[in-house]
Design an enzyme around this catalytic site. Sequence first.
Site, PDB file in Angstrom:
ATOM      1  N   SER A 143      -9.222   2.645   3.133  1.00 58.26           N
ATOM      2  CA  SER A 143      -8.299   3.261   2.194  1.00 58.26           C
ATOM      3  C   SER A 143      -7.356   2.285   1.498  1.00 58.26           C
ATOM      4  O   SER A 143      -6.545   2.701   0.672  1.00 58.26           O
ATOM      5  CB  SER A 143      -7.481   4.331   2.909  1.00 58.26           C
ATOM      6  OG  SER A 143      -6.713   3.754   3.954  1.00 58.26           O
TER       7      SER A 143
ATOM      8  N   SER B 282      -9.762   0.386   7.274  1.00 54.52           N
ATOM      9  CA  SER B 282      -9.204   0.507   5.925  1.00 54.52           C
ATOM     10  C   SER B 282      -8.771  -0.799   5.277  1.00 54.52           C
ATOM     11  O   SER B 282      -8.482  -0.821   4.085  1.00 54.52           O
ATOM     12  CB  SER B 282      -8.014   1.477   5.934  1.00 54.52           C
ATOM     13  OG  SER B 282      -8.466   2.792   6.128  1.00 54.52           O
TER      14      SER B 282
ATOM     15  N   LYS C 206       0.828  -1.198   0.000  1.00 57.26           N
ATOM     16  CA  LYS C 206       0.000   0.000   0.000  1.00 57.26           C
ATOM     17  C   LYS C 206       0.868   1.256   0.000  1.00 57.26           C
ATOM     18  O   LYS C 206       1.880   1.335   0.701  1.00 57.26           O
ATOM     19  CB  LYS C 206      -0.919  -0.008   1.223  1.00 57.26           C
ATOM     20  CG  LYS C 206      -1.915   1.151   1.280  1.00 57.26           C
ATOM     21  CD  LYS C 206      -2.814   0.999   2.500  1.00 57.26           C
ATOM     22  CE  LYS C 206      -3.770   2.170   2.651  1.00 57.26           C
ATOM     23  NZ  LYS C 206      -4.614   2.044   3.860  1.00 57.26           N
TER      24      LYS C 206
END
Length: 471
Positions: free
Chosen positions: A156, A180, A78
């Site tokens: 996210s 997330s 990520k």
Amino acid sequence: MQYQKLSDQTRWLDATDQAALVVAGEVTPGELVEAAIERIERYDPALGAVTLRYFDQARAAAAAEPTGPLAGVPFLIKDVMTAVAGQVCTDGNVALKVQARAAEADSALVARLRAAGLIFAGRTASSEFGTVPSSDSVAWGATRNPWNTVLCSGGSSGGAAAAVAAGMVPAAHGNDGAGSIRIPASCCGLVGLKPSRAAGQRAVGSVQDLMGEHAVTRSVRDTALLLNIGRDATGAGHACGYLAELGADPGRLRVGLLDTRFDGSPVHPDCAEAARSAASLLESLGHHVEPGFPAVLSDSTLDRLLPAFWATGMADVLGDLARRLGREVTEADVEPLNWTLGMLGAEVTAADGQAAVDGVAGFARSVASWWDDHDLLLTPTLAEPPLLSGTLASDSADPLASLRRGQQFAPFTPFVNFAGQPAISLPLHVDADGLPIGVQLVAAPGREDLLLRVATQLETAAPWRDRHPVL
């Protein structure tokens, strides 16, 4: 082998199966990496999941004959708050994207993942600084859902989830400060576990203390294996190997069911049905399920705590951004939501900040006490199916609107981070159009073992392995 053919053959294999191919000598790490590169180039243009591509680094790592339980398996990291040696981390921010400064060393978790033999092929999209539960940003654009590209992939860690759901890689790193990992896992039909807060770090002093690091995967066994690999860095300190929990008897569990919002107002019918169907499945497996959840969740405690934490946390983030850029941060450097939060955070007094910290401690104790009489809490992961792409975009006319809308979309995930508990989202339900709808199971602090046991039961009873989007 022809890489497109191998790409198609390995597209839906989980990380465990891909690693087994290498061990058996049926493929080389280099061939697995080339197959993943072919899939990223083929499918990502429609999704916008991969922000930065490090294909040459991946090829070199594969050629170096990696070792470990996942040797040669392609993986994505990520693009938020995670350092990979030789790679840029932009945090979804335009100024950091322009700066493009590569990290000198791996973070602790990345080092463990690398030692396990994983090959890092690139970075995945997030909202700027991971603030809202989508993965759109001004820096990188929209990230779309492989199941329906007019929808968001959640966030996210939505770039990670879109990439795994589309079959680009079998698993991908994510982090989770308020849902997330679990939110995009629900949106994209994946397994998403947020580990417990570290046993020695129960107090929460900042937003960063809410963060859990792990991954989105296609299978419970991959989730267990990755937790085993990263447990020292994730904070999940279970003494036994997590793979031993797969198939182990969880016993007859006492499960509380919540199929409405905390105040009793309804969630989307598909989300309520997902939780009720999971409850029926748990009962069929011998568990006891009855309505119930921690009473403190229905008062206004969390609503009071969230704004202060988000605001002071963003003030800290903007201070760190200034350090990384080597200059003062201006309004043009960040999206309207984060600039507004940062300005509000700068105005929070020390007394108010301490009151928020004390409030979190009391809140966590109240939540955790419910588990004295229960083993698991079952909720929908989300209150709604995936939102239309762009719904949570930052708007200068009302900068806080996207944060408020995000809290409506994902009311069930933040409390787990504040309480420091582990939770897992499982893709047990689909709506009438075949769109995945996740359910969340929450356990007491440190009980990842229990989550993995019951998740294996559910995966066996209602398998999702053969459900894939069509791209």
